[in-house]
Design a protein around this motif. Structure first.
Motif, short mmCIF file in Angstrom:
data_model
loop_
_atom_site.label_atom_id
_atom_site.label_comp_id
_atom_site.label_asym_id
_atom_site.label_seq_id
_atom_site.Cartn_x
_atom_site.Cartn_y
_atom_site.Cartn_z
N SER A 99 0.86 -1.19 0.00
CA SER A 99 0.00 0.00 0.00
C SER A 99 0.89 1.24 0.00
N ALA A 100 0.26 2.39 -0.11
CA ALA A 100 1.05 3.63 -0.10
C ALA A 100 1.64 3.89 1.28
N HIS A 101 0.84 3.60 2.33
CA HIS A 101 1.27 3.86 3.70
C HIS A 101 1.09 2.62 4.56
N ARG A 102 1.86 2.53 5.65
CA ARG A 102 1.93 1.27 6.40
C ARG A 102 0.62 0.85 7.06
N GLY A 103 -0.16 1.84 7.53
CA GLY A 103 -1.35 1.49 8.33
C GLY A 103 -2.31 0.57 7.60
N GLU A 104 -2.57 0.89 6.35
CA GLU A 104 -3.51 0.09 5.55
C GLU A 104 -2.96 -1.33 5.34
N ALA A 105 -1.65 -1.41 5.06
CA ALA A 105 -1.04 -2.72 4.78
C ALA A 105 -1.03 -3.59 6.03
N PHE A 106 -0.71 -2.99 7.20
CA PHE A 106 -0.73 -3.77 8.45
C PHE A 106 -2.12 -4.35 8.70
N LYS A 107 -3.13 -3.49 8.60
CA LYS A 107 -4.49 -3.93 8.90
C LYS A 107 -4.97 -4.98 7.91
N ALA A 108 -4.74 -4.74 6.62
CA ALA A 108 -5.21 -5.69 5.61
C ALA A 108 -4.53 -7.05 5.76
N CYS A 109 -3.24 -7.04 6.10
CA CYS A 109 -2.51 -8.31 6.25
C CYS A 109 -3.08 -9.11 7.42
N GLU A 110 -3.32 -8.44 8.55
CA GLU A 110 -3.87 -9.15 9.71
C GLU A 110 -5.29 -9.65 9.43
N PHE A 111 -6.08 -8.82 8.76
CA PHE A 111 -7.44 -9.19 8.38
C PHE A 111 -7.44 -10.45 7.51
N ILE A 112 -6.57 -10.48 6.50
CA ILE A 112 -6.52 -11.63 5.60
C ILE A 112 -6.17 -12.90 6.38
N MET A 113 -5.18 -12.81 7.28
CA MET A 113 -4.82 -14.00 8.06
C MET A 113 -5.96 -14.45 8.97
N ASP A 114 -6.62 -13.49 9.64
CA ASP A 114 -7.72 -13.85 10.55
C ASP A 114 -8.86 -14.52 9.78
N TYR A 115 -9.17 -14.03 8.60
CA TYR A 115 -10.25 -14.63 7.82
C TYR A 115 -9.84 -15.98 7.24
N LEU A 116 -8.58 -16.06 6.79
CA LEU A 116 -8.07 -17.33 6.25
C LEU A 116 -8.20 -18.44 7.30
N LYS A 117 -7.87 -18.10 8.56
CA LYS A 117 -7.89 -19.09 9.64
C LYS A 117 -9.28 -19.67 9.89
N THR A 118 -10.32 -18.91 9.59
CA THR A 118 -11.67 -19.37 9.94
C THR A 118 -12.55 -19.66 8.73
N ARG A 119 -12.11 -19.29 7.52
CA ARG A 119 -12.99 -19.46 6.36
C ARG A 119 -12.42 -20.31 5.22
N ALA A 120 -11.11 -20.40 5.13
CA ALA A 120 -10.52 -21.16 4.01
C ALA A 120 -10.48 -22.65 4.37
N PRO A 121 -10.95 -23.51 3.46
CA PRO A 121 -11.08 -24.93 3.79
C PRO A 121 -9.77 -25.72 3.74
N PHE A 122 -8.97 -25.51 4.80
CA PHE A 122 -7.77 -26.31 5.04
C PHE A 122 -7.96 -27.05 6.36
N TRP A 123 -7.40 -28.25 6.44
CA TRP A 123 -7.43 -29.00 7.70
C TRP A 123 -6.07 -29.61 7.95
N LYS A 124 -5.59 -29.45 9.21
CA LYS A 124 -4.27 -29.96 9.59
C LYS A 124 -4.40 -31.28 10.34
N LYS A 125 -3.55 -32.22 9.97
CA LYS A 125 -3.45 -33.47 10.71
C LYS A 125 -2.01 -33.59 11.16
N GLU A 126 -1.78 -33.82 12.46
CA GLU A 126 -0.40 -33.88 12.93
C GLU A 126 -0.05 -35.27 13.41
#
Lengths: 159, 85
Positions: A99-126
């Motif tokens: 982004s042009a300035h850091r604030g937008e990029a920080f927020k968007a990056c955290e938002f994408i990770m938070d949504y990925l964790k709860t909405r993208a269909p991945f499943w971990k088996k350990e």
């Protein structure tokens, strides 16, 4: 906006350089890298296998990027997520936002990770010394996503 | 109507199916009605689909809630809460 779901590893340096150099109006690049830990719930983890739902995975990640772009004034975003068998210290996921300035990029990056964790269909088996087990979803991940539900540009919990 | 059903992760292992084609009775036209139909198969199916466990659903690659209507030709997927990232 780019989404890649792959078994192969990725080169963070090369990916970030390509994003950073894409446009002269970029003033900030924020990224997150997730990697496999050797411990989970008190047990040593030897391997982690990621299953996913082909097609839905890509679509859900693309829609998360579209949502991020609609909320913040970002230039570009990238999500790379690996699937298949991984070991401790292996990279799992890269999210990067420019982004042009850091604030937008920080927020968007955290938002994408938070949504990925709860909405993208991945499943971990350990795999542990006691055998294989599916990783259970965490309430804290739902809470992290929920912070953004009513927020235009910041988590609700940010006072 | 005819639908395709997919199972993922822990659910796929429990029911020992990854995909099946199902011809639905006329009165089964929502996700929750399909879950109840699957629960009637008994054993692990009843454990998974009678409401005791959280089972997420997607129709044609979109997350949906249990009241969503089903259409002929839909691809319906059932899976546990996701754990990526």
């Amino acid at each position: 906006m780019t989404v890649r779901v792959q078994t192969e590893d990725f080169d963070v340096g090369a990916e970030l350089a390509a994003m950073r150099l894409a446009s002269k109006d970029i003033g900030a690049l924020v990224n997150f890298v997730g990697q496999v830990r050797d411990m989970n719930d008190g047990d040593v983890v030897s391997t982690l296998t990621l299953e996913h739902y082909p097609c839905m995975t890509e679509r859900s990640l693309e829609s998360i990027e579209v949502e991020a772009k609609s909320r913040w004034n970002i230039v570009d975003s990238l999500i790379i997520h690996r699937v298949g068998k991984l070991q401790p210290l292996d990279q799992i996921v890269l999210v990067a936002v420019t982004s042009a300035h850091r604030g937008e990029a920080f927020k968007a990056c955290e938002f994408i990770m938070d949504y990925l964790k709860t909405r993208a269909p991945f499943w971990k088996k350990e795999a542990t010394a006691d055998g294989e087990r599916w990783v259970e979803a965490k309430i804290s991940d739902d809470d992290a996503q929920g912070r953004w539900a009513n927020a235009i540009d910041k988590p609700v919990s940010d006072k | 109507m005819n639908i395709k059903v997919l199972y993922f992760a822990r659910i796929k292992e429990s029911v020992n199916y990854s995909t099946e084609d199902i011809v639905l009775p006329a009165d089964v036209n929502t996700v929750v009605a399909l879950k109840m139909l699957l629960a009637e198969r008994g054993e692990v199916w009843a454990d998974l689909f009678s409401g005791k466990q959280v089972v997420r659903a997607a129709i044609n690659h979109e997350l949906v809630d249990d009241m969503m209507a089903l259409k002929d030709g839909d691809e319906v997927a059932f899976f546990p809460p996701v754990t990526g990232g």
